[in-house]
Design an enzyme around this catalytic site. Sequence first.
Site, mmCIF file in Angstrom:
data_model
loop_
_atom_site.group_PDB
_atom_site.id
_atom_site.type_symbol
_atom_site.label_atom_id
_atom_site.label_comp_id
_atom_site.label_asym_id
_atom_site.label_seq_id
_atom_site.Cartn_x
_atom_site.Cartn_y
_atom_site.Cartn_z
ATOM 1 N N GLY A 1 28.537 24.213 -30.219
ATOM 2 C CA GLY A 1 27.217 23.720 -29.792
ATOM 3 C C GLY A 1 26.847 24.326 -28.451
ATOM 4 N NE ARG B 1 29.650 23.656 -34.409
ATOM 5 C CZ ARG B 1 28.620 22.969 -33.913
ATOM 6 N NH1 ARG B 1 27.480 22.918 -34.547
ATOM 7 N NH2 ARG B 1 28.742 22.310 -32.784
ATOM 8 C CG ASP C 1 39.216 20.662 -29.556
ATOM 9 O OD1 ASP C 1 40.196 21.192 -29.036
ATOM 10 O OD2 ASP C 1 39.279 19.865 -30.508
ATOM 11 C CB THR D 1 31.157 21.047 -25.117
ATOM 12 O OG1 THR D 1 30.762 19.874 -25.846
ATOM 13 C CG2 THR D 1 32.447 20.724 -24.385
ATOM 14 C CG ASP E 1 30.259 16.745 -27.402
ATOM 15 O OD1 ASP E 1 29.070 16.389 -27.321
ATOM 16 O OD2 ASP E 1 30.726 17.359 -28.386
ATOM 17 C CG ASP F 1 34.900 17.095 -26.586
ATOM 18 O OD1 ASP F 1 34.679 17.987 -25.752
ATOM 19 O OD2 ASP F 1 34.836 17.280 -27.813
ATOM 20 N NE ARG G 1 31.554 17.994 -32.453
ATOM 21 C CZ ARG G 1 31.865 19.250 -32.724
ATOM 22 N NH1 ARG G 1 33.105 19.574 -32.999
ATOM 23 N NH2 ARG G 1 30.946 20.177 -32.717
HETATM 24 P P1 ADP Z 1 33.243 23.518 -30.156
HETATM 25 O O1 ADP Z 1 33.794 24.811 -29.667
HETATM 26 O O2 ADP Z 1 32.046 23.068 -29.366
HETATM 27 O O3 ADP Z 1 34.328 22.454 -30.278
HETATM 28 P P2 ADP Z 1 33.315 23.835 -33.048
HETATM 29 O O4 ADP Z 1 34.391 22.820 -33.256
HETATM 30 O O5 ADP Z 1 32.192 23.852 -34.012
HETATM 31 O O6 ADP Z 1 32.638 23.732 -31.616
HETATM 32 O O7 ADP Z 1 34.021 25.264 -33.059
HETATM 33 C C1 ADP Z 1 33.283 26.442 -32.775
HETATM 34 C C2 ADP Z 1 33.877 27.594 -33.521
HETATM 35 O O8 ADP Z 1 35.215 27.845 -33.097
HETATM 36 C C3 ADP Z 1 34.007 27.428 -35.040
HETATM 37 O O9 ADP Z 1 32.809 27.630 -35.726
HETATM 38 C C4 ADP Z 1 35.017 28.520 -35.348
HETATM 39 O O10 ADP Z 1 34.412 29.792 -35.323
HETATM 40 C C5 ADP Z 1 35.976 28.407 -34.166
HETATM 41 N N1 ADP Z 1 37.111 27.527 -34.506
HETATM 42 C C6 ADP Z 1 37.105 26.184 -34.618
HETATM 43 N N2 ADP Z 1 38.311 25.705 -34.976
HETATM 44 C C7 ADP Z 1 39.108 26.783 -35.112
HETATM 45 C C8 ADP Z 1 40.496 26.973 -35.478
HETATM 46 N N3 ADP Z 1 41.286 25.946 -35.780
HETATM 47 N N4 ADP Z 1 40.966 28.237 -35.525
HETATM 48 C C9 ADP Z 1 40.173 29.287 -35.224
HETATM 49 N N5 ADP Z 1 38.878 29.184 -34.870
HETATM 50 C C10 ADP Z 1 38.342 27.957 -34.814
HETATM 51 O O1 F6P Z 2 29.386 19.357 -29.566
HETATM 52 C C1 F6P Z 2 28.057 19.226 -29.156
HETATM 53 C C2 F6P Z 2 27.258 18.427 -30.164
HETATM 54 O O2 F6P Z 2 25.926 18.359 -29.703
HETATM 55 C C3 F6P Z 2 27.799 17.028 -30.450
HETATM 56 O O3 F6P Z 2 27.465 16.098 -29.441
HETATM 57 C C4 F6P Z 2 27.161 16.743 -31.788
HETATM 58 O O4 F6P Z 2 27.913 15.795 -32.525
HETATM 59 C C5 F6P Z 2 27.198 18.089 -32.456
HETATM 60 O O5 F6P Z 2 27.270 19.065 -31.431
HETATM 61 C C6 F6P Z 2 26.005 18.363 -33.323
HETATM 62 O O6 F6P Z 2 26.240 19.557 -33.962
HETATM 63 P P1 F6P Z 2 25.118 20.453 -34.697
HETATM 64 O O7 F6P Z 2 24.676 21.469 -33.711
HETATM 65 O O8 F6P Z 2 25.857 21.049 -35.821
HETATM 66 O O9 F6P Z 2 24.041 19.534 -35.114
#
Ligand code: ADP
Ligand code: F6P
Length: 348
Positions: free
Chosen positions: A11, A78, A109, A131, A133, A135, A177
Amino acid sequence: MKRIGVLTSGGDAPGMNAAIRAVVRTSLSNDMSVVGFKRGYNGVLMRSLDQIDDYQMMTSRSVSDKIHRGGTFLMTARCLEFVQPEVQEKAVKNLKTLGVEGLICIGGDGTFQGANALNMKGLPTIGIPGTIDNDLDYTDFTIGFDTALNTACESINRIRETSDSHERASMVTVMGRNCGDIALHTALACGAEIVLIPEREWTVEEVADHMKWGVMKGKRSMIMIIAEGAIASLTSDVHKICAEHESLSDIVGTRLDTNQVARIVEVLSGQETRNTVLGYTQRGGSPTASDRVLASRLGARAVDLMRQDKSGVAVGIRKNKLIEVPIDEARGGRKADRELLKLVDVLS
Ligand code: ADP
Ligand code: F6P
């Protein structure tokens, strides 16, 4: 190192642009070139027909007029297949072909898990926490959190005015989240009566009683902040409650959302209650000064670490000092601050 890459993933968060700017300008001032990859890990996989859709060489001018802008000009996305080892290997190969010796990944994360995988496969990476969040447990603050709080507070000031005029209760659903930090800090900053977060169990009956008590104390309107993830920590038997009230019968069997929670609370408390979902308004917007400063400090630190060949880490801030931790330890799972939770209750 002579050339590094930078990307934003997950995000978007206000302040990501300021972090990119710091990475680019710190690198250039140390005679390192920077490649900006677009749309998170998608850019590194280089699957677009036109190369400019995947990456661009960054100059000092590429980051002009960006520090005050929300979102991320490198765009974010993503890239779900990035969990696959063969996809990660392709990314490492692409980066090496471009002469990129290290990659700075700005995100949360999930982004850090991707960065850790690349690091394990021989491509040095550093994570910068971006982020809204907040978190990530290893850092006191993530880039974007402060802006999201300020945006939420501004919206709630407006909600409070209409709520007061109608002598209604207002429930405000904020993002985060699985983390209650946005809700908790917003509640404190807005003087909310109630805060509901994923990290603490709660019941609709308690919320309704709290509201009735508020009315007895002479409150004309009330603000309740609910984190989007807090539905998971609701322990009431919602189906039983809804089956007992004709006006709630349509909720039985559905996946509960916060609009429905507000309706249930209204029926149980007898107080007119409206829910407002702040949604993406919290994620956009010009970053606060505090987020810009944090992003600039973390971006510059990440490059300094790369120059010292220190990779496989995530940078962060603790007690206003910059820190770094192994990236595989920089995970979510932040605990709610019990002192702040108590303070919301005491001050309500
Ligand atoms: P954030 O980084 O804000 O936590 P996401 O959880 O959507 O957001 O993760 C962002 C991107 O990081 C994912 O779309 C993917 O490309 C990569 N990613 C997430 N989890 C993994 C993982 N376990 N291993 C490798 N890449 C990952
Ligand atoms: O991680 C940032 C965030 O805005 C969260 O607070 C929320 O749950 C999520 O992303 C929403 O994701 P998307 O962009 O897929 O709607």
